[in-house]
Structure formats: C-alpha cells, structure tokens
Design an enzyme around this catalytic site. Structure first.
Site, PDB file in Angstrom:
ATOM      1  N   LEU A  33     -11.134  -2.630   6.938  1.00  0.00           N
ATOM      2  CA  LEU A  33      -9.993  -1.935   7.540  1.00  0.00           C
ATOM      3  C   LEU A  33      -8.865  -2.889   7.914  1.00  0.00           C
ATOM      4  O   LEU A  33      -9.094  -4.024   8.320  1.00  0.00           O
ATOM      5  CB  LEU A  33     -10.459  -1.184   8.795  1.00  0.00           C
ATOM      6  CG  LEU A  33     -11.607  -0.192   8.566  1.00  0.00           C
ATOM      7  CD1 LEU A  33     -12.028   0.450   9.892  1.00  0.00           C
ATOM      8  CD2 LEU A  33     -11.222   0.878   7.551  1.00  0.00           C
ATOM      9  N   HIS A  37      -4.998   1.401   7.768  1.00  0.00           N
ATOM     10  CA  HIS A  37      -6.079   2.345   8.074  1.00  0.00           C
ATOM     11  C   HIS A  37      -6.040   2.762   9.551  1.00  0.00           C
ATOM     12  O   HIS A  37      -6.234   3.925   9.893  1.00  0.00           O
ATOM     13  CB  HIS A  37      -7.445   1.702   7.830  1.00  0.00           C
ATOM     14  CG  HIS A  37      -7.743   1.359   6.409  1.00  0.00           C
ATOM     15  ND1 HIS A  37      -7.952   0.061   5.992  1.00  0.00           N
ATOM     16  CD2 HIS A  37      -7.891   2.130   5.308  1.00  0.00           C
ATOM     17  CE1 HIS A  37      -8.230   0.054   4.698  1.00  0.00           C
ATOM     18  NE2 HIS A  37      -8.188   1.295   4.248  1.00  0.00           N
ATOM     19  N   MET A 184       0.243  -3.426   3.539  1.00  0.00           N
ATOM     20  CA  MET A 184      -1.138  -3.750   3.928  1.00  0.00           C
ATOM     21  C   MET A 184      -2.107  -3.203   2.888  1.00  0.00           C
ATOM     22  O   MET A 184      -1.965  -2.068   2.426  1.00  0.00           O
ATOM     23  CB  MET A 184      -1.450  -3.100   5.274  1.00  0.00           C
ATOM     24  CG  MET A 184      -0.541  -3.596   6.366  1.00  0.00           C
ATOM     25  SD  MET A 184      -1.467  -4.570   7.538  1.00  0.00           S
ATOM     26  CE  MET A 184      -0.176  -5.016   8.666  1.00  0.00           C
TER      27      MET A 184
END
Ligand code: PAF
Length: 285
Positions: A33, A37, A184
């Site tokens: 993660l 997320h 990301m």
C-alpha cells in the site's frame, strides 16, 4: 482491525456489519500500500460505516513474463497502514481460495478493453474484471473505490457493473502524486535513483499537454506528438503507448473539444509505469 483469509470468514464479518446497520465500503488492492491506496480508504471511511480492503495479487491479470512473482508483498506493513486509516477488515485470500482447482469462469468486457493497456497487456482486463466480480460477490459492497491513475480500469469496472447490473457504486478518486509529480504506484519501488528521476517525464509531459490545451491547442495528434517527443528525449524511457481517446467512451478523438483521456504507459528500465490526465477545453487549473 480484523484480517481474514477465507471467503467464509469475510462473509460472516460483512453479515454482522450489515446486521448492525453499517453500509459497506470496499477498496480492492494488490497490497504494498501507498498513499494512493490510503486515500481510497479514507474516502471509503468518510462515506461508509464499515470499510473492507482486499489484498490479493491476482495472477490472472498478469501476462507471461510480467512481474507476478516479484510483485512486492508485505502484509504486516499493509495491515499497519490500513488500520491507521480506520479500515475495519482486510481480506487476504490465498490464490486457491479465489481460484480453486477446476476454476474456469471469466468475465470479458469487450470494446473498451481493446486499446491502451488492454492492447499492450492481452488478457489483463479479463483478469481484473473476473477478480473484481468475484470480490464484489464475496464482499457485496455498497460502494467500491478505485484510483483515477488506472483510468481504463475504472472505466472497465464501471462498464462491467452497469452491464451486469451489479448493485455497487463505483467511486473514482483522483490520482495521488509524490511532491515532484510522480504518480504513486506500488511498482515505484522497483526504480533506482536515476530511474526515479527519469520517471518524472510522465507527469511532466502530461502537464505540458494540459498547458498546450490551456494555450488553445485543440489537435489531439499535435498534442500526442509533443508528448511523444518529450518522453523520447529521456534516455531511460521507452514508450509502450501514448494515446488520446474521448472520455469516458474511449473512442478516437481528433479534437480536444469534449473531455479526452491522454493516457500513457512507459517503461523505465524494466518497470512499466502508467499515468494519465483528462484534457478539458475550458480547464484553467
Ligand atoms: O488496481 C489494482 O490493484 C488491481 O487491478 C485490482 C483492482 C485490485 C484487481 O486485482
């Protein structure tokens, strides 16, 4: 926060949450993660009483020679991060829980999967649509949350949910970026320092395209060409695709009059990164 590995356990957890009157928010992930997320989880928590996150590296969406084996995994770290956002339960099944021996049923979304990542990763969206359908059937969420970074994935899931009359709201959350603009991604950990620097060409070229539209450029072909040239000037970057399609239909777009998706996949070393922006004629941001 609870961590479950079986379908029976997570179903029982959902049943109890529903008995208490909670709505169910769902964030499907492949783990490792990052802030993108976590933003999905925060959004889910704002909108739903109970939030479930799945962590499952889905083998059916990886093609031969892709990074299934080396995809980063760290359940302990993921659990810590998810708990910090208020997630109620993690569903972390093994491969055989989702695809038991004899498994042979798949979900195929046509047309919009024929281009972009669907073209360069044959079978990828069949794997995504199949696992997301299964996860929706297991968790039965009211709302499911996906990042705009995977723009085509969101469109495929929205199409699938509408076509199959699935009772779930598909919520799109804007792409979360590092301070320097890099979108990301769990795959960013593969990049060494030089590659990490080179990877900035993706977001830089998207920004340049948006600036061109703002300055009055309307030709999709012209914008695409400028983007390709900028990326090609980066020695560590190797273009898989740079395309502009109407959004959300994903039909060929000649002019940026209606919203258009500029999407790209670029290999930096061995790492394939994707990014996108929706170009809008009247955008001043
Ligand atoms: O976006 C992802 O991480 C995956 O494609 C998803 C939606 C969890 C399905 O495996």
């Amino acid at each position: 926060m609870f961590i479950y590995h079986t379908i029976a356990e997570i179903r029982e957890f959902v049943r109890q949450a529903r008995d208490k009157g909670s709505s169910i928010g769902f964030v499907p992930t492949m783990g490792y993660l990052h802030e993108g997320h976590l933003e999905l989880m925060r959004r889910a928590k704002e909108q739903c009483g109970c939030v479930i996150v799945s962590i499952f590296v889905n083998p059916t969406q990886f093609g031969p020679g892709e990074d299934l084996e080396r995809y980063p995994r760290d359940l302990e770290r993921d659990a810590r991060l998810a708990e910090g956002t208020g997630v109620d339960a993690i569903f972390n099944p093994g491969v055989e829980e989702i695809y038991p021996p004899g498994y042979c049923t798949y979900v195929d979304v046509e047309r919009i999967t024929e281009r972009l990542c669907g073209f360069s990763r044959p079978g990828h969206f069949r794997g995504v649509a199949t696992v997301v359908t299964k996860l929706f059937n297991i968790v039965k969420p009211d709302q499911a949350f996906f990042g705009q970074k995977d723009a085509q994935q969101v469109l495929v899931i929205q199409r699938m949910a509408a076509d199959l009359n699935l009772e779930v709201g598909v919520v799109t959350v804007p792409t979360v970026r590092e301070q320097d603009g890099l979108a990301m991604s769990s795959r960013n950990v593969y990049l060494d320092a030089a590659q990490r620097q080179a990877a900035l060409v993706l977001s830089r070229s998207l920004k340049m395209a948006a600036d061109e539209v703002r300055a009055g450029e309307r030709s999709a072909a012209e914008i695409r060409q400028l983007v390709i040239e900028m990326i090609k000037a980066e020695p560590l970057a190797d273009i898989d695709y740079v395309e502009i399609y109407s959004h959300p239909e994903l039909e060929p777009a000649e002019l940026i009059e209606a919203p258009a998706l500029l999407a790209m996949a670029v290999k930096i070393g061995q790492t394939r990164l994707i990014d996108n922006i929706i170009l809008r004629k009247g955008d001043t941001s």
